[in-house]
Design a protein around this motif. Structure first.
Motif, PDB file in Angstrom:
ATOM      1  N   TRP A 292       0.846  -1.205   0.000  1.00 49.27           N
ATOM      2  CA  TRP A 292       0.000   0.000   0.000  1.00 49.27           C
ATOM      3  C   TRP A 292       0.872   1.242   0.000  1.00 49.27           C
ATOM      4  O   TRP A 292       1.904   1.290   0.665  1.00 49.27           O
ATOM      5  CB  TRP A 292      -0.906   0.029   1.237  1.00 49.27           C
ATOM      6  N   TYR A 293       0.440   2.257  -0.780  1.00 48.57           N
ATOM      7  CA  TYR A 293       1.094   3.563  -0.784  1.00 48.57           C
ATOM      8  C   TYR A 293       0.052   4.643  -0.502  1.00 48.57           C
ATOM      9  O   TYR A 293      -1.102   4.526  -0.924  1.00 48.57           O
ATOM     10  CB  TYR A 293       1.686   3.869  -2.166  1.00 48.57           C
ATOM     11  N   GLY A 294       0.467   5.725   0.135  1.00 56.23           N
ATOM     12  CA  GLY A 294      -0.403   6.867   0.339  1.00 56.23           C
ATOM     13  C   GLY A 294       0.121   7.760   1.445  1.00 56.23           C
ATOM     14  O   GLY A 294       1.135   7.467   2.083  1.00 56.23           O
ATOM     15  N   TYR A 295      -0.562   8.865   1.682  1.00 57.56           N
ATOM     16  CA  TYR A 295      -0.274   9.729   2.828  1.00 57.56           C
ATOM     17  C   TYR A 295      -1.155   9.307   3.999  1.00 57.56           C
ATOM     18  O   TYR A 295      -2.282   8.854   3.797  1.00 57.56           O
ATOM     19  CB  TYR A 295      -0.554  11.191   2.491  1.00 57.56           C
ATOM     20  N   ASP A 296      -0.650   9.517   5.214  1.00 60.98           N
ATOM     21  CA  ASP A 296      -1.483   9.224   6.380  1.00 60.98           C
ATOM     22  C   ASP A 296      -2.729  10.102   6.374  1.00 60.98           C
ATOM     23  O   ASP A 296      -3.820   9.648   6.717  1.00 60.98           O
ATOM     24  CB  ASP A 296      -0.695   9.442   7.673  1.00 60.98           C
ATOM     25  N   LYS A 297      -2.562  11.358   5.986  1.00 63.52           N
ATOM     26  CA  LYS A 297      -3.684  12.283   5.855  1.00 63.52           C
ATOM     27  C   LYS A 297      -3.594  12.951   4.492  1.00 63.52           C
ATOM     28  O   LYS A 297      -2.600  13.606   4.177  1.00 63.52           O
ATOM     29  CB  LYS A 297      -3.651  13.334   6.973  1.00 63.52           C
ATOM     30  N   THR A 298      -4.640  12.753   3.703  1.00 64.22           N
ATOM     31  CA  THR A 298      -4.660  13.289   2.346  1.00 64.22           C
ATOM     32  C   THR A 298      -5.295  14.672   2.347  1.00 64.22           C
ATOM     33  O   THR A 298      -6.365  14.874   2.914  1.00 64.22           O
ATOM     34  CB  THR A 298      -5.453  12.346   1.418  1.00 64.22           C
ATOM     35  N   ASP A 299      -4.621  15.627   1.701  1.00 65.59           N
ATOM     36  CA  ASP A 299      -5.194  16.953   1.513  1.00 65.59           C
ATOM     37  C   ASP A 299      -4.674  17.510   0.197  1.00 65.59           C
ATOM     38  O   ASP A 299      -3.995  16.808  -0.556  1.00 65.59           O
ATOM     39  CB  ASP A 299      -4.869  17.878   2.694  1.00 65.59           C
TER      40      ASP A 299
END
Length: 819
Positions: A608-615
């Motif tokens: 999995w890839y991503g930011y902890d909090k997306t904005d």
């Protein structure tokens, strides 16, 4: 003088009665006196027993306290070993994890928070709270076990200093005796000081000052804010559950409880309570850890707590030996790749693009390796256990696997890739391109959203949810909608859940229990826990698992969205997944989550890839290809030297079935009937029908206009000056199979004269193209009705030639439901 006989009789009777009363009075008074004497001695005996018992309790407490006053119950480190009994970590708690702070340096509000939360009558009782004990005993009786603690701060200190955590009546008695002794020996301030310096705060941290530095980078306790104080006060009840790193949301819930207790007891104002409750954790401030395999070690510790019921403090310090399933070569390979910044997009600030990965042996559920984040040594948040939206990586679970498991669909079955609304829900392919009737294997290979939703609608949402639950993923009632087909879930799934589900496809249909621990032994070598190998359950047939594997092998082949996952010539199957950024008031084609979940015949892995909090400043620019590339990089190194295997092939498989395509399609305009007459060569199969599709100039896609059992059809729904393109497919309802589209023919409708084919063509009949995975669209035949000039047919939309791993057709579903 003689009296009458009757009167004498009466007189004698009275006299007799009176005499009788007189005779019974003496014995009754004697019995009463005996009872009173008996009660006196019983009460006296009880008082003596109580006094003696109290003295014994006091003496026992004094004895234990005197003998162990300098004892630290942290003197024997537990160790974690691999399957070959090689030590990989030691859980010893050093003095660096404990820093003493004197009572006068502990802020009053910090003291108040702990007293209000743990023991609000601390300054009133003498070490034991009889009201609290009574309440605990009642709850234990109701629960039919010793579950309720209800210990005072003094009792908790007694246990932490001198006792284990076995919840028995005898332990509670000993705990109370030590508490009474402590209260006589030390002042309340001394007891509270020692308690705040000895209590465990999770993550190997002891004492309030050490915890403040670890979780908030605050060395001066006077600088702690109320929300931080309440957070710390909430941790001791369950350090593994309520610390702000392992479970931020549950920690904030616990913090709210502490704030309410402080408010109810008049220690803070309503404004202070509400302001502190609104603060969201910024866990990146936590101080760093040291050591190897940190994610894996923490996961082992959490699993050990769950399986044994022991506290984290005990497991770290009581000399246990924990045998695990780790593969250190795979773990090292994974950690090295996650340390390589080139594997991740560059962020515009210090907030990194995050990622996680876990590998499982699908045949026994052994967790081989895992990484919880790029900077796990700083944050300590294990993202392999955090829920995220899976996007299209969920399609094999709820759509294609569920459909094949019904027995009505096969990899060669066809699905509809059409723009269609289901009530208010209108799914779309991300590139706006639709192909009509296509094989299932093409739909999943190119990750076409419209096909996945169509398929779930065909089999029914209940079947999809039921199949997902069999694979260990129990969805919410809010997921009973078609957006689930694209992985738009109410809560999401964890990488561990995904690797478990895909592992069942990989091993032939058996759901394993993911585990990192084989056994746990105490300091004397006695086994206190052992993994139960019988926990695996069959959840699908071998045929279903194999057919899904066939579909997922196509995804990593040329033209598939997961082609970058390939390595080392091994058989590989898997699926990509992306979800839209979904940022309010901000339009972007970027993504919130990207996944690749795949497997070889030996191991299954989820990335999995991503930011902890997306904005609007923190979202992924690239798609699922980067996750597929990480899978390849890690697995290629981890599996060096691992013997090649093949996917299990069950007996009794059906052959790849295909329906013959339609040949000889001819279109002619009939002025008399004012219609377009279509004819074609019939297909010699039982129960065959034919589906007619058309597209009028100005329309984006073909749509089905009719289904007939005859090899001909008259289209009356025409208007002058229309350019109409047709194709026909054969359909066998008993097998839910539809052939590939016929050659397309185009006709321009004008008025007046009979239609004639263009030079060099006979009524639009052409030879069928060679079959391929995704046949290219050839230019349609043009038939012009004299009376007007020839009109070229619209040029069909070409299949995208972008790198499929970076621009998948359907990997980005519509925004998932709120929550």
């Amino acid at each position: 003088m003689n009296q009458p006989e009757g009167q004498g009789t009466i007189s004698r009777g009275k006299s007799s009665k009176a005499k009788g009363k007189g005779k019974s009075k003496g014995p009754r008074k004697g019995r009463k006196k005996a009872v009173l004497i008996w009660i006196f001695f019983v009460v006296l005996f009880a008082i003596v027993c109580a006094v003696v018992g109290y003295l014994l309790v006091i003496l026992n407490g004094e004895r234990i306290l005197s003998a162990n006053v300098n004892k630290l119950n942290l003197d024997k480190a537990s160790v974690i070993v691999d399957q070959n009994d090689k030590e990989i970590a030691k859980l010893y708690v050093s003095e660096g994890n404990r820093e003493f702070v004197s009572f006068d340096k502990i802020p009053k509000k910090l003291q108040d928070a702990f007293v209000a939360t743990e023991d609000k009558r601390f300054f009133e009782h003498n070490g034991i709270d009889l009201l609290g004990i009574g309440r605990a005993l009642v709850k234990d009786v109701i629960a039919r076990s010793a579950k309720e603690g209800a210990s005072t701060i003094t009792q908790q200190l007694s246990k932490n200093l001198f006792l284990n955590a076995d919840k028995t009546i005898f332990r509670k008695g000993t705990e109370a005796s030590i508490a009474l002794a402590l209260e006589r020996k030390w002042s309340k301030q001394q007891i509270l000081e020692l308690y705040l310096n000895r209590i465990y705060f999770g993550k190997g941290q002891y004492g309030v000052k050490t915890a403040a530095k670890y979780y908030f980078n605050v060395s001066d306790l006077d600088k702690l804010e109320l929300w931080q104080i309440a957070t710390l006060a909430g941790i001791p009840k369950s350090p593994g559950t309520y610390n702000p790193i392992s479970n931020p949301e549950r920690s904030m819930d616990r913090r709210a409880v502490v704030l309410k207790l402080m408010y109810d007891q008049g220690l803070i104002s309503l404004e202070e309570k509400e302001a502190a409750a609104k603060v969201v954790y910024d866990i990146k401030k936590a101080s760093g850890q040291t050591g190897k395999y940190l994610t894996y070690v923490d996961y082992v510790l959490d699993e050990a707590i769950e399986k044994t019921g022991l506290s984290e403090e005990e497991l770290r310090s009581a000399g246990y030996r924990i045998t695990t399933t780790i593969n250190t070569k795979a773990q090292t390979a994974m950690e090295n790749e996650f340390a390589n910044a080139e594997r991740f997009e560059t962020s515009k600030d210090e907030r990194l693009v995050q990622g996680s990965m876990v590998i499982m042996d699908q045949y026994d559920g052994s967790l081989i390796a895992m990484v919880g984040g790029r900077d796990y040594q700083i944050q300590g948040l294990n993202r392999v256990t955090q829920q995220r939206q899976p996007g299209s990586s969920f399609k094999p679970i709820v759509d294609y696997g569920a459909a094949i498991d019904t027995g009505d669909y096969y990899p060669w079955s066809t699905v509809q890739d059409v723009k269609k609304c289901y009530g208010n829900y209108c799914p779309s392919n991300s590139n706006g391109n639709y192909l009509g009737t296509i094989p299932m294997k093409q739909a999943i290979k190119e990750s076409r959203n419209a096909s996945a939703v169509w398929l779930l609608n065909e089999i029914g949402i209940s079947k999809g949810l039921s199949f997902a639950e069999k694979l260990g993923i129990k969805l919410e009632k809010e997921d009973r909608n078609l957006s689930t087909a694209l992985g738009g879930l109410y809560r999401g799934v964890t990488p561990v859940q995904m690797v478990r589900a895909y592992g069942a496809f990989a091993n032939g249909g058996t759901l394993q229990d993911p585990h990192s621990i084989l056994k746990i032994e105490d300091s004397r070598g006695k086994k206190v826990y052992e993994y139960d190998e019988s926990s695996a359950t069959r959840v699908m047939s071998e045929n279903t698992a194999y057919y899904v594997t066939q579909l997922l092998q196509g995804v990593v082949q040329k033209g598939g969205t997961g082609v970058r996952a390939n390595f080392g010539g091994r058989p590989i199957a898997g699926k990509t997944g992306t979800t839209q950024a979904g940022i309010p008031n901000f339009k972007t084609t970027g993504n919130r989550d990207v996944w690749f979940v795949g497997y070889t015949p030996e191991w299954t892995a989820a990335v999995w890839y991503g930011y902890d909090k997306t904005d609007k400043d923190h979202y992924l620019k690239k798609s699922s290809g980067q996750a597929a590339a990480m899978f390849s990089a890690v697995m290629s190194k981890a599996m060096e030297g691992v013997k090649h295997k093949s996917f299990p092939i069950p007996s009794g498989l059906k052959d790849d079935e295909k329906l013959a395509g339609i040949n000889g399609l001819i279109a002619a305009y009939s002025p008399e009937q004012v219609s377009v007459e279509l004819t074609w060569s019939p297909v010699a199969n039982e129960g065959m029908t034919y589906k007619i599709y058309r597209k009028v100039n100005g329309e984006a896609d073909f749509r089905k206009i009719a289904e007939t059992a005859d090899p001909s059809y008259d289209d009356y729904a025409i208007l002058p000056d229309q350019v109409i393109t047709y194709y026909v497919t054969a359909y066998q309802a008993s097998k839910k199979m539809e052939s590939a589209p016929s050659e397309k023919v185009t006709i321009t409708v004008t008025t007046g004269l009979e239609a004639t084919p263009p030079p060099g063509e006979e009524g639009g009949e052409v030879d069928p193209p060679e079959e391929s995975e995704s046949p290219p669209e050839s230019p349609p035949i043009e038939i012009v009705v004299p009376g007007g000039s020839p009109t070229p047919s619209p040029t069909p939309s070409p299949t995208p030639t972008n790198n499929p791993s970076e621009t998948p057709i359907g990997d980005t579903p519509a925004s998932p439901p709120a929550g």
